[in-house]
Design a protein around this motif. Structure first.
Motif, short mmCIF file in Angstrom:
data_model
loop_
_atom_site.label_atom_id
_atom_site.label_comp_id
_atom_site.label_asym_id
_atom_site.label_seq_id
_atom_site.Cartn_x
_atom_site.Cartn_y
_atom_site.Cartn_z
N GLY A 112 0.81 -1.21 0.00
CA GLY A 112 0.00 0.00 0.00
C GLY A 112 0.85 1.26 0.00
N ALA A 113 1.93 1.25 0.76
CA ALA A 113 2.83 2.41 0.78
C ALA A 113 3.46 2.64 -0.59
CB ALA A 113 3.90 2.22 1.84
N THR A 114 3.83 1.55 -1.27
CA THR A 114 4.42 1.69 -2.60
C THR A 114 3.40 2.22 -3.59
OG1 THR A 114 5.83 -0.21 -2.08
CG2 THR A 114 5.73 0.48 -4.37
N MET A 115 2.17 1.77 -3.49
CA MET A 115 1.13 2.26 -4.41
C MET A 115 0.86 3.74 -4.18
SD MET A 115 -1.65 -0.83 -4.79
CE MET A 115 -2.01 -0.94 -3.04
N LEU A 116 0.79 4.15 -2.93
CA LEU A 116 0.57 5.57 -2.64
C LEU A 116 1.75 6.42 -3.09
CD1 LEU A 116 -1.08 5.23 0.88
CD2 LEU A 116 -2.19 5.98 -1.23
N ALA A 117 2.96 5.84 -2.99
CA ALA A 117 4.13 6.56 -3.49
C ALA A 117 4.05 6.76 -5.00
CB ALA A 117 5.40 5.78 -3.14
N GLY A 118 3.52 5.77 -5.70
CA GLY A 118 3.39 5.90 -7.14
C GLY A 118 2.40 6.96 -7.56
N MET A 119 1.42 7.25 -6.71
CA MET A 119 0.40 8.25 -7.05
C MET A 119 0.71 9.63 -6.48
SD MET A 119 -3.14 6.07 -6.69
CE MET A 119 -2.89 5.69 -4.94
N GLU A 120 1.80 9.76 -5.73
CA GLU A 120 2.11 11.00 -5.04
C GLU A 120 2.24 12.20 -5.98
OE1 GLU A 120 2.74 12.75 -2.26
OE2 GLU A 120 1.70 11.21 -1.14
N SER A 121 2.99 12.05 -7.04
CA SER A 121 3.30 13.19 -7.90
C SER A 121 2.30 13.39 -9.03
CB SER A 121 4.71 13.04 -8.49
OG SER A 121 4.78 11.87 -9.28
N GLY A 122 1.31 12.51 -9.14
CA GLY A 122 0.36 12.62 -10.23
C GLY A 122 0.91 12.14 -11.55
N PHE A 123 2.02 11.42 -11.50
CA PHE A 123 2.66 10.90 -12.71
C PHE A 123 1.80 9.80 -13.31
CE2 PHE A 123 6.17 8.16 -14.54
CZ PHE A 123 6.42 9.01 -15.61
N GLY A 124 1.55 9.84 -14.62
CA GLY A 124 0.63 8.91 -15.26
C GLY A 124 1.02 7.46 -15.12
N PHE A 125 2.29 7.15 -15.39
CA PHE A 125 2.73 5.77 -15.32
C PHE A 125 2.67 5.25 -13.88
CE2 PHE A 125 5.13 6.90 -19.29
CZ PHE A 125 4.37 6.10 -20.13
N GLY A 126 2.99 6.09 -12.91
CA GLY A 126 2.93 5.67 -11.51
C GLY A 126 1.52 5.33 -11.09
N GLY A 127 0.55 6.14 -11.51
CA GLY A 127 -0.85 5.86 -11.17
C GLY A 127 -1.35 4.59 -11.83
N ALA A 128 -0.97 4.38 -13.09
CA ALA A 128 -1.39 3.16 -13.79
C ALA A 128 -0.79 1.92 -13.14
CB ALA A 128 -0.98 3.24 -15.27
N ALA A 129 0.49 2.01 -12.77
CA ALA A 129 1.15 0.88 -12.11
C ALA A 129 0.52 0.61 -10.75
CB ALA A 129 2.63 1.15 -11.97
N ALA A 130 0.15 1.66 -10.02
CA ALA A 130 -0.50 1.48 -8.72
C ALA A 130 -1.85 0.78 -8.88
CB ALA A 130 -0.67 2.83 -8.04
N ALA A 131 -2.59 1.13 -9.92
CA ALA A 131 -3.88 0.48 -10.16
C ALA A 131 -3.68 -1.01 -10.47
CB ALA A 131 -4.59 1.17 -11.32
N ARG A 132 -2.65 -1.32 -11.27
CA ARG A 132 -2.37 -2.72 -11.56
C ARG A 132 -1.95 -3.48 -10.31
NH1 ARG A 132 1.51 -1.20 -16.69
NH2 ARG A 132 -0.14 -0.47 -18.11
N GLU A 133 -1.14 -2.84 -9.49
CA GLU A 133 -0.69 -3.48 -8.25
C GLU A 133 -1.87 -3.74 -7.32
OE1 GLU A 133 2.37 -4.94 -5.61
OE2 GLU A 133 2.20 -4.59 -7.76
#
Length: 318
Positions: A112-133
């Motif tokens: 969960g911490a890694t997923m929230l880290a991926g969405m922190e900056s609003g970066f598109g790839f990070g958010g998509a990866a967090a959704a997959r995770e």
């Protein structure tokens, strides 16, 4: 007795934290050699961590105040799991608190911490990866829970120590249900550690990355914590599989004379699993992202079948 168990526990913790980067380097080296390349030295992960320690830590302008917290949460949760899973010895001071429910919770917290880290900056790839995770985690946790049911039916204990002790006594032998449980746990372990076929740790295609894409906006010491947590995660899963399914030769924390043999066999198990993982990765292609839930769905089914077979066997034997 207590002093010996304390020393064994501290030795276990020290070895796990010290050797986790070496294990990652060994897997990378073996994989490169099997592909006909020279590959980096096995100590390269230590150099990478040292380099990240001295790099400047940058924070995106769009990040929130929680941006620096997630690396510490991820590392702390993974480190807690590493201290609870026995390695070379049973009967450590952490034995009574090292149950599967706690481990599942720690894995979920780190994820969960890694997923929230991926969405922190609003970066598109990070958010998509967090959704997959998040999608993968639903099936991974379900598989772990049904595997836990099988272990409790066998050992009448939810702790890793209790399950390993029951398996080591030799009362169970080889059964189909244990094979199902092992296959299910291996599928979950490959997904949790970001290995092929669920993810490719050596890939750099943003559209296909999951774990790596969530960390693209991190650098310096924050990235060091995430990278070290990934190394610890691989060590934890190998220790967990080795302890539960291959508990032979494990030392007893209260008997110091059994420690050398336990340490040698533990190193041998880790080395063997590193070789098997490398062989599996070079012989298997990465799945499409949307096929991973099906892969984990099979793991859930295998876990359910393991529990059913054990329950039926217990009823027939009774």
């Amino acid at each position: 007795m207590f002093l010996l168990r304390l020393v064994a526990t501290l030795l276990h913790i020290g070895l796990v934290f010290a050797l986790a980067p070496l294990l990652m380097g060994l897997v990378t080296k073996l994989r490169a050699r099997l592909l006909g390349r020279r590959g980096p030295p096995v100590v390269q992960p230590y150099r990478n961590l040292r380099r990240l320690l001295h790099k400047t830590t940058l924070v995106p302008d769009t990040a929130t105040d929680l941006y620096p917290i997630w690396p510490f949460v991820c590392f702390t949760a993974t480190a807690g799991a590493a201290m609870l899973v026995p390695g070379f010895s049973l009967g450590l001071l952490t034995a009574n608190v090292g149950d599967f429910i706690t481990l599942i919770g720690l894995f979920a917290l780190a994820r969960g911490a890694t997923m929230l880290a991926g969405m922190e900056s609003g970066f598109g790839f990070g958010g998509a990866a967090a959704a997959r995770e998040a999608l993968f985690s639903v099936f991974a946790e379900a598989a772990l829970l049904v595997i836990l049911i099988s272990f409790v039916l066998i050992a009448h204990s939810p702790t890793v120590d209790g399950v390993a002790a029951a398996f080591r006594n030799g009362q169970l032998g080889i059964s189909v249900s244990l094979g199902f449980a092992l296959a299910a746990m291996l599928a979950v372990a490959l997904t949790e550690t970001g290995r092929i076929p669920a993810d490719n740790p050596a890939g750099h295609l943003e559209l296909a990355m999951v774990h790596e894409a969530m960390l693209l906006e991190y650098s310096g010491r924050f990235l060091l914590l995430f990278e070290y947590a990934a190394m610890l995660r691989l060590m934890v899963w190998m220790c967990l599989i080795g302890t539960v399914f291959f508990p032979f030769g494990m030392a007893r924390a209260g008997e110091i004379l059994t420690w050398p043999g336990g340490l040698v066999l533990w190193a041998g198990k880790l080395g063997a699993m590193a070789v098997v993982l490398s062989l599996f990765e070079i012989g298997t292609a990465k799945m499409r992202v949307f096929r991973v839930p099906e892969f984990l769905g099979v793991a859930v089914l295998l876990g359910v079948l393991a529990g059913v077979f054990l329950f039926v066997a217990a009823r027939i034997g009774g």
